[in-house]
Design an enzyme around this catalytic site. Sequence first.
Site, PDB file in Angstrom:
ATOM      1  N   GLU A 135      17.109  -5.624  11.756  1.00 17.18           N
ATOM      2  CA  GLU A 135      17.205  -5.213  10.353  1.00 17.18           C
ATOM      3  C   GLU A 135      16.834  -3.727  10.310  1.00 17.18           C
ATOM      4  O   GLU A 135      15.657  -3.378  10.433  1.00 17.18           O
ATOM      5  CB  GLU A 135      16.250  -6.029   9.469  1.00 17.18           C
ATOM      6  N   GLU A 178       0.834  -1.208   0.000  1.00 17.80           N
ATOM      7  CA  GLU A 178       0.000   0.000   0.000  1.00 17.80           C
ATOM      8  C   GLU A 178       0.870   1.259   0.000  1.00 17.80           C
ATOM      9  O   GLU A 178       0.371   2.361  -0.217  1.00 17.80           O
ATOM     10  CB  GLU A 178      -0.963  -0.018   1.201  1.00 17.80           C
ATOM     11  N   SER A 206       8.860  -8.416   5.397  1.00 17.00           N
ATOM     12  CA  SER A 206       9.708  -8.534   6.584  1.00 17.00           C
ATOM     13  C   SER A 206       9.546  -9.922   7.229  1.00 17.00           C
ATOM     14  O   SER A 206       8.532 -10.597   7.035  1.00 17.00           O
ATOM     15  CB  SER A 206       9.318  -7.441   7.578  1.00 17.00           C
ATOM     16  N   CYS A 208      16.704  -6.165   0.683  1.00 12.89           N
ATOM     17  CA  CYS A 208      16.914  -7.392   1.458  1.00 12.89           C
ATOM     18  C   CYS A 208      18.303  -7.948   1.182  1.00 12.89           C
ATOM     19  O   CYS A 208      18.756  -8.841   1.878  1.00 12.89           O
ATOM     20  CB  CYS A 208      15.857  -8.426   1.121  1.00 12.89           C
TER      21      CYS A 208
END
Length: 491
Positions: A383, A176, A226, A281
């Site tokens: 992360e 989104e 994630s 990533c």
Amino acid sequence: MRACPHLIAGRWREASDGPTSPVFNPSTGGQIASAPLADFSLVDEAVRSAHAAFPAWWETPAVDRVQVLFRFKALLESHFEKLVTLVSTEHGKTLTEARGDVRRGIQMVEYATSVPSLLMGDSLENVARGIDCDAIRQPLGVCAGITPFNFPAMVPLWMFPLALACGNTFVLKPSEKVPLTAVLLTEVLLEAGLPPGVFQLVHGARDAVDALLTHPLVEAVSFVGSTPVAREIFLKGSAHGKRVQAAGGAKNFVLLMPDAPTGEAVRGLTEAAFGCAGERCMAGSMALAVGAAGDRIVPALVQSAKSLKVGPTFNDPSVQMGPVITSPHRDRVEDLISRSEAEGARVAADGRNLRPPSAPGGFFVGPTILDHVQHGSTPWKEEIFGPVLSVLRMETLEDAIRIANQSGYGNGASIFTRSGHAAREFRHRIQAGMVGVNIGVPAAMAMFPFSGWKDSFFGDLHLQGKEAIAFYTRQKVTTSRWFGSADVWAD
Ligand code: NAD
């Protein structure tokens, strides 16, 4: 404000009065669209439309199905710069990075056009006397794709071209935060002549995802995002009987050996750590400097980081690094830098509080290097997903491999060295699915699996390559015997 419609049964559907999520241009901080958030009934409609279109699409020969993809590829080339500008506008990547995003996606379309060969099965004559056996691959039915914000073109293109080429129908739920690139990809797909209902685009967030994961007519779910969400998607989708591939987050280690060539290591690591503002990533977010590499390479890295030109990306080709995706994300990254400093990391390059005069409202964090990071501290565990490189210093290759292997993540890892022995040891023992030797953390090309390990992937069959063909199909094994005598048939 730009339009952000759903596509269901070949028709664009403008958002009604329901809930929406704001879409920003991260370079300016201005809102450019509102993504509608689909509820269960809209997702149900999309899935039913895909289900209704499946029998005819499956019966369409693979050689005919891929004609749509050949046209799609040609149209993506002719709309290339339009896609690049849109990716850069809604995501904030530089134009060069946005070109990489779209190009990598197109390579997946090219791979999917080989499906008539890639789908070919196996056979063995005389598995017993007079008995033959063959295995064919058939599509699953309705497949769903749920994608993250950080590659608005490439990640959706990892999924639907191959799923469609294999004979499935598809429902895409893009992030989104970056829904507009998905709308443009869908327009191009329709222009390529895909029959109505074979592909649907549904915008939304958690409710839309839950509807896809629990819908009885969805056979398979591809997810990229994630790690906490990937784990949840894998467990929930599996519990509802779906085949699931769920790629998660990462912390990728780059080993700098004492014999690493300084210039190459600095160039490779600067790109790996700060490309796409670290929102990858496959970002090289952790440098493990072995022995003398620390004092020799880290100062040059700091220089390199500080020299990067940061700013709004969509209209300035000289900008080398853009903003992060939202203002809450910028605040989170800055907070993690401050926490790391409080835990003892030395902030050798500090990107906090960067407000370029040309774009004061943009969501910027400058390139940041945290030196002397401790194993187990915040930057080791989290992360950060921003332009932050953490440096750990250690004495030996063995220490570096052992420490890297203690990470919960396992997407990628690289080594910079002149030693074939060190490179071989590293490749053999590192617990990561994509490995680089004298190259920044390398994302696998379309024909290879995007091979995350450990908490960077949940499932068996990865995205891309032959594993993705296996994911989007199931095998049927036929064992046949034919009788030679008319008398037998007369019975
Ligand atoms: P995210 O997990 O927040 O969102 C991904 C998708 O899941 C979006 O479509 C979102 O709408 C949906 N979603 C979010 N929360 C949800 C929930 N609680 N329940 C159901 N659906 C939910 O990820 P992001 O912030 O958009 O993307 C960045 C993350 O993606 C990073 O962790 C990055 O490492 C990862 N990523 C991984 C790969 C890979 O191949 N391993 C590739 C790209 C990005």
